[in-house]
Scaffold this active site. Sequence first.
Site, PDB file in Angstrom:
ATOM      1  N   GLY A   1      42.435 -38.760 -27.469  1.00  0.00           N
ATOM      2  CA  GLY A   1      41.903 -40.079 -27.786  1.00  0.00           C
ATOM      3  C   GLY A   1      42.675 -40.782 -28.875  1.00  0.00           C
ATOM      4  O   GLY A   1      42.105 -41.433 -29.745  1.00  0.00           O
ATOM      5  N   ASN A  14      45.011 -43.253 -28.695  1.00  0.00           N
ATOM      6  CA  ASN A  14      45.588 -44.572 -28.474  1.00  0.00           C
ATOM      7  C   ASN A  14      44.942 -45.648 -29.339  1.00  0.00           C
ATOM      8  O   ASN A  14      45.445 -46.765 -29.428  1.00  0.00           O
ATOM      9  CB  ASN A  14      45.488 -44.964 -26.993  1.00  0.00           C
ATOM     10  N   THR A  15      43.823 -45.325 -30.002  1.00  0.00           N
ATOM     11  CA  THR A  15      43.125 -46.318 -30.806  1.00  0.00           C
ATOM     12  C   THR A  15      42.295 -45.618 -31.879  1.00  0.00           C
ATOM     13  O   THR A  15      42.091 -44.404 -31.833  1.00  0.00           O
ATOM     14  CB  THR A  15      42.218 -47.189 -29.903  1.00  0.00           C
ATOM     15  N   GLY A  16      41.831 -46.399 -32.847  1.00  0.00           N
ATOM     16  CA  GLY A  16      40.853 -45.910 -33.813  1.00  0.00           C
ATOM     17  C   GLY A  16      41.300 -44.731 -34.641  1.00  0.00           C
ATOM     18  O   GLY A  16      42.465 -44.622 -35.054  1.00  0.00           O
ATOM     19  N   ILE A  17      40.352 -43.829 -34.887  1.00  0.00           N
ATOM     20  CA  ILE A  17      40.595 -42.677 -35.752  1.00  0.00           C
ATOM     21  C   ILE A  17      41.692 -41.782 -35.190  1.00  0.00           C
ATOM     22  O   ILE A  17      42.552 -41.285 -35.926  1.00  0.00           O
ATOM     23  CB  ILE A  17      39.286 -41.904 -35.949  1.00  0.00           C
ATOM     24  N   GLY A  18      41.687 -41.577 -33.882  1.00  0.00           N
ATOM     25  CA  GLY A  18      42.712 -40.744 -33.267  1.00  0.00           C
ATOM     26  C   GLY A  18      44.106 -41.307 -33.458  1.00  0.00           C
ATOM     27  O   GLY A  18      45.056 -40.572 -33.745  1.00  0.00           O
ATOM     28  N   SER A  20      30.021 -35.971 -35.945  1.00  0.00           N
ATOM     29  CA  SER A  20      29.464 -37.239 -36.407  1.00  0.00           C
ATOM     30  C   SER A  20      28.178 -36.960 -37.158  1.00  0.00           C
ATOM     31  O   SER A  20      27.508 -35.945 -36.934  1.00  0.00           O
ATOM     32  CB  SER A  20      29.176 -38.142 -35.204  1.00  0.00           C
ATOM     33  N   TYR A  38      23.874 -38.789 -27.289  1.00  0.00           N
ATOM     34  CA  TYR A  38      25.053 -38.754 -28.157  1.00  0.00           C
ATOM     35  C   TYR A  38      24.859 -37.711 -29.252  1.00  0.00           C
ATOM     36  O   TYR A  38      25.778 -36.930 -29.552  1.00  0.00           O
ATOM     37  CB  TYR A  38      25.301 -40.131 -28.771  1.00  0.00           C
TER      38      TYR A  38
END
Length: 307
Positions: free
Chosen positions: A24, A26-30, A153, A179
């Site tokens: 993951g 490609n964006t955000g935290i990753g 989380s 979640y």
Amino acid sequence: MSSDGKWTAADVPDQSGRVAVVTGSNTGIGYHTAAVLAHRGAHVVLAVRDLEKGNAALARIKAVNPQADVTLQKLDLSALDSVRTAADALRSAYPRIDLLINNAGVMWTPKQVTTDGFELQFGTNHLGHFALTGLLLDRLLPVRGSRVVTVSSQAHRIRARIHFDDLHWERRYDRIAAYGQSKLANLLFTYELQRRLAAQAMNTIAVAAHPGGSNTELTRNLPAIVKPAVTVLGPLLFQSAARGALPTLRAATDQSVQGGQYYGPDGLGEQRGHPKLVESSAQSHDAELQRRLWAVSEELTGVTFPV
């Protein structure tokens, strides 16, 4: 560390010669996790579902550092066939892996199932990563200092329990509780994996992290009733994705980290701030729950571990 004793990205040690797989990314935290590791010299594999977005992320990293050693691997964690195909490709390409960072995730999605019939959040966030880790672990085990870092989380505390009688929410669906189940599962998995690694005195350790409140694409499925409040209060509630990546980076690279630890922000409610060692819920440390989830996960994915 900085002059005030706070851990920052500048504290990530040289990663030259190390191979890091980040899901993951490609964006955000990753993305920010992968970018920092690449800038510190690691060979980083962006393991992503969308190759177009992955290529854009790779280009962003190289625009800042043309020498960055970054490659792409297609990986859809919601499909076990894709997980197996990706694991085969990674095993062929890399005889050794130093870091596996299980970062990808979906949050608060409407009721959906994966290709294999699993509830989407549990199937993607937990079972996909469980299978990937099991299939790649023998590439980490011989490598001194190797780590499996799984991103959980604060939601592991919110209406969270493992619904063994209805893991896939077929009787009724509560996206917030689902979640929470998936994020609790991330921690139960980490602690059971660490117990197994430690029992055999392996080189590899399993660690967990959480980003606090971070401004990422995960929030796109927020309930409509909540969105106006988040728009107004967002700057107070959420930190940047770059800051949210710091607990993951510390768990992955700080040489003082020990197996089975959990890192999160040091601010109020662990929502924002610099990364520190934090505590997870009592439920996440339930050894019987860990073992039971492990057995169910092996059964559902068909993946067994070499520990």
